[in-house]
Write an enzyme that holds these catalytic residues in place. Sequence first.
Site, PDB file in Angstrom:
ATOM      1  N   SER A  73       0.811  -1.225   0.000  1.00  0.00           N
ATOM      2  CA  SER A  73       0.000   0.000   0.000  1.00  0.00           C
ATOM      3  C   SER A  73       0.841   1.271   0.000  1.00  0.00           C
ATOM      4  CB  SER A  73      -0.933   0.018   1.218  1.00  0.00           C
ATOM      5  OG  SER A  73      -0.185  -0.111   2.407  1.00  0.00           O
ATOM      6  N   ASP A 378      -4.279   7.190   8.444  1.00  0.00           N
ATOM      7  CA  ASP A 378      -5.337   6.287   8.902  1.00  0.00           C
ATOM      8  C   ASP A 378      -4.860   5.244   9.909  1.00  0.00           C
ATOM      9  OD1 ASP A 378      -3.764   4.712   7.334  1.00  0.00           O
ATOM     10  OD2 ASP A 378      -5.348   4.074   5.969  1.00  0.00           O
ATOM     11  N   HIS A 381      -1.037   4.335   7.160  1.00  0.00           N
ATOM     12  CA  HIS A 381      -0.463   5.017   5.998  1.00  0.00           C
ATOM     13  C   HIS A 381      -0.177   6.490   6.268  1.00  0.00           C
ATOM     14  CE1 HIS A 381      -2.970   1.607   4.560  1.00  0.00           C
ATOM     15  NE2 HIS A 381      -1.797   1.304   4.027  1.00  0.00           N
TER      16      HIS A 381
END
Length: 417
Positions: A73, A378, A381
């Site tokens: 990610s 979050d 990240h």
Amino acid sequence: MLPFYVINSCPYPRFLHISPMCFTQVMFLMEFLTITKFYLCFLVILSIATTILNPVSATKPCNFPAIFNLGDSNSDTGGLAASLLAPTPPYGETYFHRPSGRFSDGRLIIDFIAQSFGLSYLSAYLDSLGTNFSHGANFATSASTIRPPPSIIPQGGYSPFYLDVQYTQFKDFKPRTQFIRHQGGIFASLMPKEEYFPKALYTFDIGQNDLGAGFFGNMTTQQVNASVPDIVNSFSANVKNIYNLGARSFWIHNTGPIGCLPYILANFLSVERDEYGCAKPYNEVAKYFNQKLKQAVVQLRKDLPQSAITYVDIYSVKYSLFSNPKKYGFEQPLVACCGYGGEYNYSSIVGCGGTIEINGSNVFVGSCDRPSIRVNWDGVHYTETANKFIFDKISTGAFSDPPLPLNMACHRNSTKI
Ligand SMILES: *[C@@H]1O[C@H](CO)[C@@H](O)[C@H](O)[C@H]1NC(C)=O
Ligand SMILES: *[C@@H]1O[C@H](CO)[C@@H](O)[C@H](O)[C@H]1NC(C)=O
Ligand SMILES: *[C@@H]1O[C@H](CO)[C@@H](O)[C@H](O)[C@H]1NC(C)=O
Ligand SMILES: *[C@@H]1O[C@H](CO)[C@@H](O)[C@H](O)[C@H]1NC(C)=O
Ligand SMILES: *[C@@H]1O[C@H](CO)[C@@H](O)[C@H](O)[C@H]1NC(C)=O
Ligand SMILES: *[C@@H]1O[C@H](CO)[C@@H](O)[C@H](O)[C@H]1NC(C)=O
């Protein structure tokens, strides 16, 4: 930088073997400009030395025509979103003004890398809609690991597209895109040119989820630490495979300080903290991963003689956001901007973009007031501002081995070309 011994040796003969041109110019100076000879010689030697003796600084920028990215990610521009799980608002609110498939409020480091080469943002390989691979493709998916994952979304927590799978996709991508290009028709121009593959930059940011999978899978930090060499071996095998398909320039991010992220901090509340509040043993494992990764890169350079491999110390840059947030204009680096509950504004029950029932009413987990001064988006990240900060630091070469800027990453670290 100019090596000092060159300047100091002027105008002694020891220096004159460098080039006949230098010899001629030195002699010219000695004969006709006796008064200022030492000063002028210094200037001539300086310019010659800069261009001849220090070819790295004199080499041209690489002009990468394409980027092929593999990872998790930290660099996923829409792979997991297209295949299994798409982020919902407020993801994407800062830059794209819609969830863009990225697990951030805005752009990622890979976006800034693409932008710096004048290339458009990378399309995710897995995205079936509106993709444009003319200047690269992104095989990264969020929640990807290097080794086969312990459990798969939606039952478990990880992407099925772990690094070996991403490699397999890339392997097929090459001949299939060339077939489509040669076939012509509406898709042809959306495919990369064949000559882009050896000239492209191959970027990697993966490993964090291998550590996370261990930590959340009831392994002790020692056990996770002991699995690191195996994880790094799998990584190396994939770099070799990609090299064998013709890739030459590699840009490899090490893993960040996982122990500074709310998803670790909130889940392991009693674990020892460092002076900045990061979970120390988890960062120790990340550092050991990076040490092994760096060793692996040294070996890869030997095994892959035509490769130019840049190892990028993302860890140090990210850690500076936790050790010195104010200096760089950030606040509350250990607290998620978009999350719910507790000291770290993070809960494993409800995430950013979710809703939770509190005292009988539904509460939306949205963004904090000023994401632009926050490090963590979050709980897992980084924010766009943090990603931009990291990009600005790493693109100079100051955190790279060899210490070449991003746009020089096709060159090897030698004084010979
Ligand atoms: C694909 O992207 C390139 C730039 O990366 C652009 O020049 C080209 O117009 C795009 N093609 C389409 C069909 O949008
Ligand atoms: C970890 O251990 C706890 C307690 O034994 C158990 O409830 C949980 O399911 C385990 N988690 C994993 C991922 O094995
Ligand atoms: C990880 O393993 C290495 C090598 O055995 C060791 O030097 C290091 O102290 C270990 N780190 C942790 C956090 O266990
Ligand atoms: C729920 O309501 C109770 C009583 O009004 C209050 O004390 C508590 O703080 C509320 N909980 C939350 C999370 O708002
Ligand atoms: C925590 O997340 C909420 C959204 O659920 C947000 O409104 C709040 O500003 C965040 N807190 C901090 C300190 O960022
Ligand atoms: C690159 O050169 C620097 C300075 O000579 C050296 O410290 C470093 O180890 C070299 N790195 C590689 C990858 O050869």
